[in-house]
Structure formats: structure tokens, C-alpha cells
Design an enzyme around this catalytic site. Structure first.
Site, PDB file in Angstrom:
ATOM      1  N   THR B 176       0.848  -1.115  -0.048  1.00  0.00           N
ATOM      2  CA  THR B 176      -0.023  -0.125  -0.108  1.00  0.00           C
ATOM      3  C   THR B 176       0.913   0.987  -0.073  1.00  0.00           C
ATOM      4  OG1 THR B 176      -1.482  -1.008   1.581  1.00  0.00           O
ATOM      5  CG2 THR B 176      -1.963   1.037   1.158  1.00  0.00           C
ATOM      6  N   ARG B 204     -12.616  -8.500  -3.200  1.00  0.00           N
ATOM      7  CA  ARG B 204     -12.396  -7.997  -1.787  1.00  0.00           C
ATOM      8  C   ARG B 204     -11.839  -6.513  -1.476  1.00  0.00           C
ATOM      9  NH1 ARG B 204      -7.269  -6.346   0.809  1.00  0.00           N
ATOM     10  NH2 ARG B 204      -7.267  -6.721   2.846  1.00  0.00           N
ATOM     11  N   VAL B 205     -12.367  -5.800  -0.633  1.00  0.00           N
ATOM     12  CA  VAL B 205     -11.712  -4.667  -0.360  1.00  0.00           C
ATOM     13  C   VAL B 205     -11.215  -4.383   1.134  1.00  0.00           C
ATOM     14  CG1 VAL B 205     -12.339  -1.837  -0.205  1.00  0.00           C
ATOM     15  CG2 VAL B 205     -13.463  -3.213  -1.982  1.00  0.00           C
ATOM     16  N   GLY B 206      -9.932  -3.979   1.057  1.00  0.00           N
ATOM     17  CA  GLY B 206      -9.309  -3.722   2.250  1.00  0.00           C
ATOM     18  C   GLY B 206      -9.486  -2.362   3.058  1.00  0.00           C
ATOM     19  N   THR B 227      -1.228   0.952   6.495  1.00  0.00           N
ATOM     20  CA  THR B 227      -0.821  -0.139   5.717  1.00  0.00           C
ATOM     21  C   THR B 227      -0.719  -1.468   6.611  1.00  0.00           C
ATOM     22  OG1 THR B 227       0.884  -1.141   4.371  1.00  0.00           O
ATOM     23  CG2 THR B 227       1.612   0.393   5.894  1.00  0.00           C
ATOM     24  N   GLY B 228      -1.514  -2.363   6.058  1.00  0.00           N
ATOM     25  CA  GLY B 228      -1.420  -3.548   6.807  1.00  0.00           C
ATOM     26  C   GLY B 228      -2.598  -4.654   6.430  1.00  0.00           C
ATOM     27  N   GLY B 230      -5.640  -5.495   5.926  1.00  0.00           N
ATOM     28  CA  GLY B 230      -6.907  -4.484   5.834  1.00  0.00           C
ATOM     29  C   GLY B 230      -8.139  -5.056   6.635  1.00  0.00           C
TER      30      GLY B 230
END
Lengths: 309, 309
Positions: B176, B204-206, B227-228, B230
Site C-alpha cells: 500500500t 475484496r476491499v481492504g 498499511t497492513g 486490511g
């Protein structure tokens, strides 16, 4: 300390008593009552908060009266795009969908995403592909096509051509359904579902699909479901704002939700309402619009149903 | 009190020094340095925080090294779905997109949604239709197809067939990009952009697309980019959690972001990092992974670039 507590909403917005017929009001009260007792019946038999909020939202998604599921409004392109989310306060697990066109009960798909996938948020055809893999039957898009909603769209599309202000007002009629619950095991749950805004374009998504804005639940704190002008609820992270004011600001749920709805949201220029329940079973249902379809019940008091202020 | 402050990240995850060649490390440092000075140059000439974060994210979206824009990873279907969001602390205005397939710089589309529409969050083809109406040129989907990302996908798809655990590990390599800024007028801004996770399915959405989880900015409080992993960042409303701990818990940005990254997220089972800047220009960049590509600069200190702990 109540053993269980349950509340639901069928949307906040411009609900004027002068524009309501006795028949229409009765139909809304009956539908709210039916959804309320669906959730209550689960809770009073020792069922879970997450089952109760899912079941009550399914009832409202299946009614033509509310802007969710079957009664969803039309987009500008005479189509439908539904959003929903669910959260279990036990472990802060969550599921959410946006842009759904072929699922009868979006809230149950959220539940499946939460329980059976490693993900939280799935979109549109992707979410529907997941549903198919899970054995769910898809409905044709025409399932959501009720005559009254199509009439609303055509009226707004026409008025948009000639009278922008009026159309703006129409867009602000918020239709969303939601429920929050505390169960006898002490777990909290929240669920929210919507057909979006009439005449919407560009696959706009409001707060209903957003964990933290439209829906939030955390054991020991609260469960929240929002309804209102979604853009403002996203920008102030509405549902989690109530939880944060309680966790870190040491506010009661009533003060926290009241601050959000009577100060933060109107100061930004938005409007709407929330329903919430805390770990003690205290329910709050503030809104700053003309009305909000809402109902509540708990282990100590019988069902109460309201529409206006 | 610094006059301006700027920080960016190029993703947290399994960045092992043993797996890095000197050439590769140099390329990353150069790319981070270029993005940093793009933002710094705006801020030191009196430009706005929102311009600085947008510009720095564009630089990283245009690099093949980061998982955003041009360098985006492939989905399971050998396709791409990009997410991004931006927020201006001045007025808490925001723009976000998910499921983007044909926009060179998703972060600039977020900016346009924030500045030129009444909405916050647009999806996929709907967002691209809005971009077209705003005169933006669409790129073919093959624009994002870099050889190294395709190789990563094929490797993971193969290993998924035989070795699930290993594949899971691969999925956790978070890519990210993001930036946060305080400008000389006292405004805060944040921006985040991603190509998602390699081999992802079901659209899929984070957290990157989610205001309050991936991105948050509020003047007087802080600007945050996450960032990670999600799903965990969504469930704990990560970016707003830092702001809430500061606003209502009276914590410093360092303590608030540290609590999120070193307690809340790992206790839930997730990992990752955030970058943040507060109203005084204090920058924090905590992470709980092997490494996080990151850089910072402010009106009092020169550029600093880091990769490992």
C-alpha cells in the site's frame, strides 16, 4: 442492567405527519412491530444479538415499505445497487457488501462473509460470486422493482431537469434499515442495510456499507446503526465516533450519540439519526430530521414504536 | 512547532534484509526519496497538505516498485482492482474509490470526487464513468500489467493448489502507499492507495478505500495513512482510532499510534503499520512487521528514509 435490549430503525428523513395517511402509518407500525418481535423472540429465548439483528433486518429487507432489499429505490439508470454491513461485538468480527444487484437479503450475505470468509468487505459481482459459492440463490434484478419506487425515480428524474433544489430535497429522504441488540450472554451486535439514494449515479456508496460509519459493535462499549446523509456519516466516522466518545471520553451512550447527532453532524451540514445500545442495555435513538421510523423493546419493558419526534 | 511536516509509506510487511539485493534496496530508496521530495517541494513553497499527499502518492502509483497504480498486483482472475482514498483535514472533506480497473492515478480520482462531486465513495465502473465525465482519460487494464507482478500471481496460484499455509503467508505481504502532511497554513491531509492483495477474489476491499480505517485527517488532531492486513484495520477503525485516542483520550500521536499498532491490532491477530502527523508537525511511523518502506521530512530536519526496523 437489562437482560436483553433490542432497537431498530427504518430510516430517518422528511417524514411529515401531514403527508401520512392513517393506512400508511398503520402499515409502517405493523412492519416495525413485526421486525421488532422477530428480534425480541430470538433474544428472549436466549438467542444471540447477531442472530436478532440479522433476522430483524431480513424482515425489513423483505418489506416493500423500507428502502432496503425488496423495497430498494432505483438508481439513475433504472437499476439497483444495495449496500449492507453487520458487526458482532464479540470479537469485533464484521461483514459488509456494496453495489449488490442480485441478492435477496444483503444482510445475510454480510453475515456469511463475516462467518465463512477471511474477508470483511466484498463488492458487487465479486460478492455475488462468493454468495454463489456458498450455495446462495441469486434473484433476478427485477425482484427489487416495486412500482412505487419506480414512480419515485421517474418523478425525481423529471424534476431534476427543471428544478434542482426540489430534487436535492428528494434525495435527502433517507431510507436505511438497521438494528442493534444486547443478548442475555452479554454480546452486542449491529446490522444496517439500504437501497441507497433514489436516482443515484456513479455507483455511489454511503455509510451503510462502511464498518465504523454505518455500523459498529464492540462488547463492553456499544452497538450502533446509522441512518442519514451518508457522506457526512462517513466523514465523521459516525458509528465509531459514538463508541470512541464512550470509551475514551467516558460519556454515556445517550450523551455520545446525542453529541454526534445534535452537534457534530449538523455542524458539518448533514442530518440523520442513529440507534444504539450499550452493555447495560440502555437504548438511545436520537435524530435531527422530521422523523425516524424506530422501535425498541427490552427485558423490562414492552415494545414501543415511534415515527415522529 | 514545525512549519511543515511530511511523511510517506510504501507498505509494511515481510521485508527481510536477507532477501534484498543492494540494487533493489537502492531502487526503493530512490523511489521513496523522489516521492518525498515531490511532497516536500510543494510544502516548502507554501503549497497545501492535500496537494502534497496527492502528488507523493501519484509518484508512488507511477512506480513499478509499489503495489498501487502501475505496480498493482494481480487478482486471482489475472485482473486488477485498485482502491484509494484521500482526506483533507480542513473541513474533513474526503474522496474514495474501490474496484478501479482503468484509472492511471486512483488518488487523483479520489481528489476529484472530493472536490467536484457531492459524494465521498464511488465504486468501479461508476467511479470510472464519473472520471470520464470529468474529462479524465482512461487507461487500458493492461497498463498495470507488469511482468514481476504477474510472476508473483502465478507463483501464489500454483502454491495455493498444494500448500495453503505458504500461500497464506504470501498474501500477508502488504503493499500500500500513503502520505500524510501538515502545511504552513496549518492544514492536515492524508492519502492512501493500493492494488490490494495478490490473488484476491470476490472483489475484496481492504482498509485503503475506507475513510476512518485506511485514511483519516482532521485539522487540530492528526492525519493518518494505514498499511497492513486490511480486514483488521477495518474492524478496529484504525485511522480514526488514532484520532479518537488523541481527541478524547488526550494521548500524543506517538502513544496513540503506538497503542494501535503494538496492542490493538496484534491483540486482534493482525499486523501492519501507520504513518501519522499531528498539528504540531510531530511525525510517527510505527509498524509491527519485519519492515515498512517509509520516509519523512519537515521544516527543521532533512529527508530521512527507512526500510527495516
Amino acid at each position: 442492567m437489562k437482560k436483553f435490549a433490542f432497537a431498530l430503525h427504518g430510516g430517518a428523513g422528511t417524514i411529515l405527519k401531514s403527508a401520512m395517511t392513517p393506512e400508511k402509518e398503520k402499515a409502517y407500525r405493523n412492519a416495525l412491530s413485526q421486525a421488532l418481535s422477530a428480534g425480541e423472540s430470538i433474544l428472549k429465548h436466549g438467542g444471540s444479538a447477531i442472530d436478532a439483528v440479522e433476522k430483524a433486518v431480513i424482515e425489513m429487507e423483505n418489506s416493500a415499505l423500507f428502502n432496503a432489499g425488496y423495497g430498494s429505490v432505483f438508481t439513475h439508470d433504472i437499476s439497483h445497487e444495495l449496500d449492507a454491513s453487520i458487526m458482532d461485538g464479540n470479537g469485533r468480527r464484521a461483514g459488509a457488501v456494496a453495489g449488490i444487484k442480485r441478492i435477496k437479503n444483503p444482510i445475510s450475505l454480510c453475515r456469511k462473509i463475516m462467518d465463512k470468509s477471511e474477508h470483511v468487505f466484498l463488492l458487487a459481482e465479486g460478492a455475488e460470486a462468493f454468495a454463489r459459492e456458498e450455495g446462495e440463490e441469486l434473484v433476478p434484478e427485477s425482484y427489487y422493482s416495486t412500482d412505487s419506487r419506480k414512480e419515485q425515480l421517474l418523478k425525481i428524474r423529471d424534476s431534476l431537469k427543471t428544478q434542482l433544489d426540489h430534487a436535492d430535497d428528494q434525495l435527502k429522504k433517507f431510507g436505511t434499515v438497521g438494528a442493534v441488540a444486547l443478548d442475555t450472554a452479554g454480546n452486542l451486535g449491529a446490522a444496517t442495510s439500504t437501497g441507497g439514494i433514489t436516482n443515484k449515479r456513479f455507483s455511489r456508496v454511503g455509510d451503510t456499507a462502511i464498518i465504523g460509519s454505518g455500523t459498529y459493535a464492540e462488547n463492553g462499549v456499544c452497538a450502533i446503526s446509522s441512518t442519514g446523509w451518508g457522506e457526512y456519516f462517513i466523514r465523521c466516522v459516525a458509528a465509531y465516533e459514538v463508541a470512541a466518545l464512550m470509551k475514551y471520553g467516558k460519556m454515556s451512550i445517550e450523551d455520545a450519540a446525542g453529541k454526534l447527532i445534535n452537534e457534530t453532524i449538523p455542524e458539518m451540514g448533514g442530518d440523520g439519526g442513529v440507534i444504539g445500545v450499550d452493555q447495560g442495555g440502555n437504548i438511545t435513538m436520537p435524530f435531527n430530521t422530521e422523523g425516524m421510523y424506530r422501535a425498541k423493546v427490552d427485558s423490562e419493558s414492552g415494545p414501543q414504536i415511534y415515527i415522529y419526534r
